[in-house]
Design an enzyme around this catalytic site. Structure first.
Site, PDB file in Angstrom:
ATOM      1  N   TYR A  85      49.460  59.676  60.908  1.00 28.38           N
ATOM      2  CA  TYR A  85      49.748  59.493  59.474  1.00 28.38           C
ATOM      3  C   TYR A  85      50.967  58.586  59.295  1.00 28.38           C
ATOM      4  O   TYR A  85      50.993  57.731  58.408  1.00 28.38           O
ATOM      5  CB  TYR A  85      49.991  60.850  58.797  1.00 28.38           C
ATOM      6  CG  TYR A  85      50.129  60.705  57.297  1.00 28.38           C
ATOM      7  CD1 TYR A  85      49.006  60.744  56.471  1.00 28.38           C
ATOM      8  CD2 TYR A  85      51.375  60.488  56.702  1.00 28.38           C
ATOM      9  CE1 TYR A  85      49.114  60.573  55.103  1.00 28.38           C
ATOM     10  CE2 TYR A  85      51.490  60.313  55.334  1.00 28.38           C
ATOM     11  CZ  TYR A  85      50.357  60.356  54.538  1.00 28.38           C
ATOM     12  OH  TYR A  85      50.466  60.179  53.183  1.00 28.38           O
ATOM     13  N   PHE A 137      44.363  33.714  38.537  1.00 30.26           N
ATOM     14  CA  PHE A 137      43.282  34.372  39.256  1.00 30.26           C
ATOM     15  C   PHE A 137      43.045  35.710  38.557  1.00 30.26           C
ATOM     16  O   PHE A 137      43.981  36.336  38.069  1.00 30.26           O
ATOM     17  CB  PHE A 137      43.568  34.549  40.753  1.00 30.26           C
ATOM     18  CG  PHE A 137      42.370  35.170  41.425  1.00 30.26           C
ATOM     19  CD1 PHE A 137      41.211  34.433  41.588  1.00 30.26           C
ATOM     20  CD2 PHE A 137      42.371  36.499  41.805  1.00 30.26           C
ATOM     21  CE1 PHE A 137      40.071  35.010  42.118  1.00 30.26           C
ATOM     22  CE2 PHE A 137      41.230  37.082  42.341  1.00 30.26           C
ATOM     23  CZ  PHE A 137      40.072  36.340  42.503  1.00 30.26           C
ATOM     24  N   LYS A 271      40.402  37.503  53.336  1.00 28.64           N
ATOM     25  CA  LYS A 271      39.995  36.083  53.360  1.00 28.64           C
ATOM     26  C   LYS A 271      40.514  35.437  54.648  1.00 28.64           C
ATOM     27  O   LYS A 271      40.011  35.729  55.727  1.00 28.64           O
ATOM     28  CB  LYS A 271      40.528  35.364  52.117  1.00 28.64           C
ATOM     29  CG  LYS A 271      39.725  35.636  50.848  1.00 28.64           C
ATOM     30  CD  LYS A 271      40.101  36.905  50.174  1.00 28.64           C
ATOM     31  CE  LYS A 271      39.604  37.030  48.761  1.00 28.64           C
ATOM     32  NZ  LYS A 271      39.940  38.333  48.170  1.00 28.64           N
ATOM     33  N   ARG A 395      32.053  31.457  37.930  1.00 28.51           N
ATOM     34  CA  ARG A 395      33.494  31.286  37.740  1.00 28.51           C
ATOM     35  C   ARG A 395      33.669  30.434  36.483  1.00 28.51           C
ATOM     36  O   ARG A 395      34.004  29.268  36.534  1.00 28.51           O
ATOM     37  CB  ARG A 395      34.154  30.608  38.938  1.00 28.51           C
ATOM     38  CG  ARG A 395      34.141  31.422  40.219  1.00 28.51           C
ATOM     39  CD  ARG A 395      35.244  32.453  40.400  1.00 28.51           C
ATOM     40  NE  ARG A 395      35.094  33.709  39.736  1.00 28.51           N
ATOM     41  CZ  ARG A 395      35.695  34.843  40.131  1.00 28.51           C
ATOM     42  NH1 ARG A 395      36.455  34.874  41.200  1.00 28.51           N
ATOM     43  NH2 ARG A 395      35.566  35.950  39.451  1.00 28.51           N
ATOM     44  N   PHE A 462      33.409  40.332  34.698  1.00 26.79           N
ATOM     45  CA  PHE A 462      32.411  39.620  35.516  1.00 26.79           C
ATOM     46  C   PHE A 462      31.791  40.505  36.589  1.00 26.79           C
ATOM     47  O   PHE A 462      30.663  40.288  37.008  1.00 26.79           O
ATOM     48  CB  PHE A 462      33.038  38.374  36.162  1.00 26.79           C
ATOM     49  CG  PHE A 462      34.275  38.663  36.970  1.00 26.79           C
ATOM     50  CD1 PHE A 462      35.511  38.750  36.366  1.00 26.79           C
ATOM     51  CD2 PHE A 462      34.191  38.870  38.331  1.00 26.79           C
ATOM     52  CE1 PHE A 462      36.645  39.050  37.106  1.00 26.79           C
ATOM     53  CE2 PHE A 462      35.323  39.164  39.083  1.00 26.79           C
ATOM     54  CZ  PHE A 462      36.556  39.256  38.463  1.00 26.79           C
TER      55      PHE A 462
HETATM   56  O1  PLI Z   1      39.989  41.146  46.474  1.00 31.91           O
HETATM   57  P1  PLI Z   1      41.407  41.539  46.829  1.00 31.91           P
HETATM   58  O2  PLI Z   1      41.906  42.660  46.020  1.00 31.91           O
HETATM   59  O3  PLI Z   1      41.606  41.750  48.290  1.00 31.91           O
HETATM   60  O4  PLI Z   1      42.333  40.256  46.516  1.00 31.91           O
HETATM   61  C1  PLI Z   1      42.557  39.768  45.233  1.00 31.91           C
HETATM   62  C2  PLI Z   1      42.750  38.281  45.271  1.00 31.91           C
HETATM   63  C3  PLI Z   1      44.000  37.766  45.083  1.00 31.91           C
HETATM   64  N1  PLI Z   1      44.203  36.420  45.093  1.00 31.91           N
HETATM   65  C4  PLI Z   1      43.207  35.541  45.284  1.00 31.91           C
HETATM   66  C5  PLI Z   1      43.505  34.091  45.272  1.00 31.91           C
HETATM   67  C6  PLI Z   1      41.917  35.999  45.482  1.00 31.91           C
HETATM   68  O5  PLI Z   1      40.949  35.118  45.691  1.00 31.91           O
HETATM   69  C7  PLI Z   1      41.650  37.411  45.470  1.00 31.91           C
HETATM   70  C8  PLI Z   1      40.347  37.927  45.596  1.00 31.91           C
HETATM   71  N2  PLI Z   1      39.314  37.124  45.575  1.00 31.91           N
HETATM   72  C9  PLI Z   1      38.018  37.449  45.611  1.00 31.91           C
HETATM   73  C10 PLI Z   1      37.517  38.842  45.674  1.00 31.91           C
HETATM   74  C11 PLI Z   1      37.084  36.351  45.605  1.00 31.91           C
HETATM   75  O6  PLI Z   1      35.860  36.591  45.696  1.00 31.91           O
HETATM   76  O7  PLI Z   1      37.541  35.199  45.521  1.00 31.91           O
END
Ligand code: PLI
Length: 470
Positions: A85, A137, A271, A395, A462
């Site tokens: 933990y 964003f 990402k 988008r 969306f």
């Molecule tokens: O999906 P998260 O919560 O891990 O992250 C949010 C997020 C923050 N900043 C940017 C630039 C993003 O692209 C982002 C999430 N993007 C998604 C889910 C996408 O499909 O682009």
């Protein structure tokens, strides 16, 4: 100074072909469905690709978020999970990786990017504050608004023009930022919110020259500068390729140099960082660390796991290192450029220059006969699915949501469909199939009518809104 003509991958590597720096060890079968099956599926999903079942999708280009294929090293790391933990050794490995590659002093782990956005927004934003940034964003702006702030877009005008060939369309317009600071006062601006690359503009990068200048401007006014580092490694590839003096530098060194001009960053590790779940917030200031490492225990989990399992933190620590390797990034963005070149050759309207993580189809031009109030991009995403089972994402006006004060739709200049390429998942043959499907839908464009919204959720509509044909 910037080199105005970005190189294609072909130009970069000469006549010789390039290939992915990996071979495939495990496969996941996918199958093409029949047209009647897809008609039933998209109708049941309310013409919203977020509401489709994954098993009804052939090639899934909804997002590059959490959809990467992990390496054998990352999977091996999963077996080294220390699920204590408190004080898991995987947390310390993650902390070291963030410090080594991004350079920040403190780390607060979170379950994903929006968890980190929530913490920084709650810690720094007070009602009446203004947060300038390089285009909104969705989740970032919503967390800023929920904390009582107002987001103001200070990106350069070129970012709103799908055909403008500026090599760094993600740059902040220094005059817009300075004017805003004079208008509202520096004490009303808790930080500047800088994203590299800019997702909603088409995955467009920010130059090193720009971040340096923004830093200098912030310093003159005593304002902090925080980075959305979600796709910063991809941003670094564009700096390497397009900005004078960086061609011989490594992606990892460019990322570290860029981050050195900022006070901290939040990260959706789903990402760039090559994991299926995870995120982090990192910073140099002790006061923000103290505030957010306290908030994290309310909303995410203890400050040494923040919503992630130990094994996830280990895979993330390894993913950070892999994500910053030059051969990985060459093939990652090379694949996106390959698809972009095919579509460009066939005259399909897309956002130029092609960005880091996706191709953005210009739905406003493709469906010029459909008004924005009938959701051209939402319509195009549904048509692409109907044609070939390819899942993409709107988008445009749906993603932009409603104005927090007037309650009206926000009508963004860009009305786009994103074909987002997951990392290390699809092959060049998949890209050929995608390009041919887009061409088929483009050729049928005149016969298509728009959609009306029949269900609208309050937040981030969306994801869950439902539509029907007009
Ligand atoms: O999906 P998260 O919560 O891990 O992250 C949010 C997020 C923050 N900043 C940017 C630039 C993003 O692209 C982002 C999430 N993007 C998604 C889910 C996408 O499909 O682009």
């Amino acid at each position: 100074m910037t080199n105005m003509k970005p190189m294609t991958m072909g130009q970069q590597f000469g006549r010789r072909s390039w290939a992915e720096p990996w071979k495939i060890k495990m496969v996941e079968p996918i199958k093409m469905s029949s047209r009647p099956d897809r008609e039933r599926a998209i109708q049941e999903a309310g013409y919203n690709t977020f509401l489709l079942r994954s098993e009804d999708v052939y090639i899934d280009l909804l997002t590059d978020s959490g959809t990467s294929a992990m390496s054998d090293r990352q999977w091996a790391g999963m077996m080294l999970g220390d699920e204590a933990y408190a004080g898991s050794k995987n947390f310390y490995n993650l902390e070291s990786a963030v410090k080594k590659y991004y350079g920040y002093k403190h780390l607060v782990p979170t379950h994903q990017g929006r968890g980190a956005e929530h913490l920084i927004s709650q810690a720094l934003i007070k009602p009446g504050h203004v947060i300038p940034g390089n285009m909104y964003f969705t989740t970032t702006r919503l967390h800023q608004e929920l904390a009582g702030g107002k987001f103001v877009d200070v990106i350069i005008d070129a970012a709103h023009d799908p055909l403008n060939m500026h090599p760094f369309k993600g740059n902040i317009d220094l005059d817009k930022l300075e004017t805003l600071i004079k208008q509202v006062g520096a004490d009303k601006i808790p930080y500047v919110s800088l994203a590299g690359t800019v997702n909603m503009a088409g995955g467009q990068p920010v130059s090193m020259e720009n971040v340096k200048a923004v830093r200098a401007l912030c310093d003159r006014h005593g304002i902090r500068l925080y980075l959305d580092a979600t796709r910063m490694a991809e941003n670094a590839w564009f700096i390497q390729q397009r900005e004078e003096g960086y061609l011989d530098k490594k992606i990892a060194d460019i990322v570290k140099e860029f981050c050195s001009f900022t006070d901290g960053a939040w990260m959706s590790a789903k990402k760039d960082n090559l994991v299926n779940i995870g995120g982090w917030l990192a910073m140099n200031h002790d006061d923000l660390f103290e505030a957010t490492s306290n908030l994290v225990v309310i909303y995410e989990g203890l400050h040494t796991y923040g919503g992630m399992a130990g094994r996830d933190m280990e895979a993330l620590a390894i993913g950070i290192e892999e994500s910053l390797q030059d051969d990985h990034m060459n093939s990652r963005i090379g694949q996106v450029l390959y698809l972009g070149e095919l579509l460009t050759d066939w005259g399909i309207p897309i956002v130029h220059p092609v960005g880091g993580h996706a191709i953005f189809l210009d739905a406003k031009v493709i469906y010029e006969h459909i008004p924005q109030s009938a959701f051209p991009a939402q319509t195009l995403a549904a048509q692409l699915y109907l044609d070939s089972g390819i899942r993409s994402m709107e988008r445009g006006v749906v993603s932009a949501g409603r104005d927090a004060v007037t309650g009206d739709h926000r009508y963004p200049k860009l009305e786009l469909v994103r074909l987002t390429i997951p990392r290390r998942v699809y092959t060049q043959a998949h890209m050929d199939v995608v390009a041919e499907a887009v061409k088929a839908v483009y050729d049928e464009r005149k016969n298509v009518k728009g959609l009306k919204m029949v269900f609208e959720p309050k937040y981030l509509r969306f994801f869950q809104a439902r539509f029907a044909p007009v």
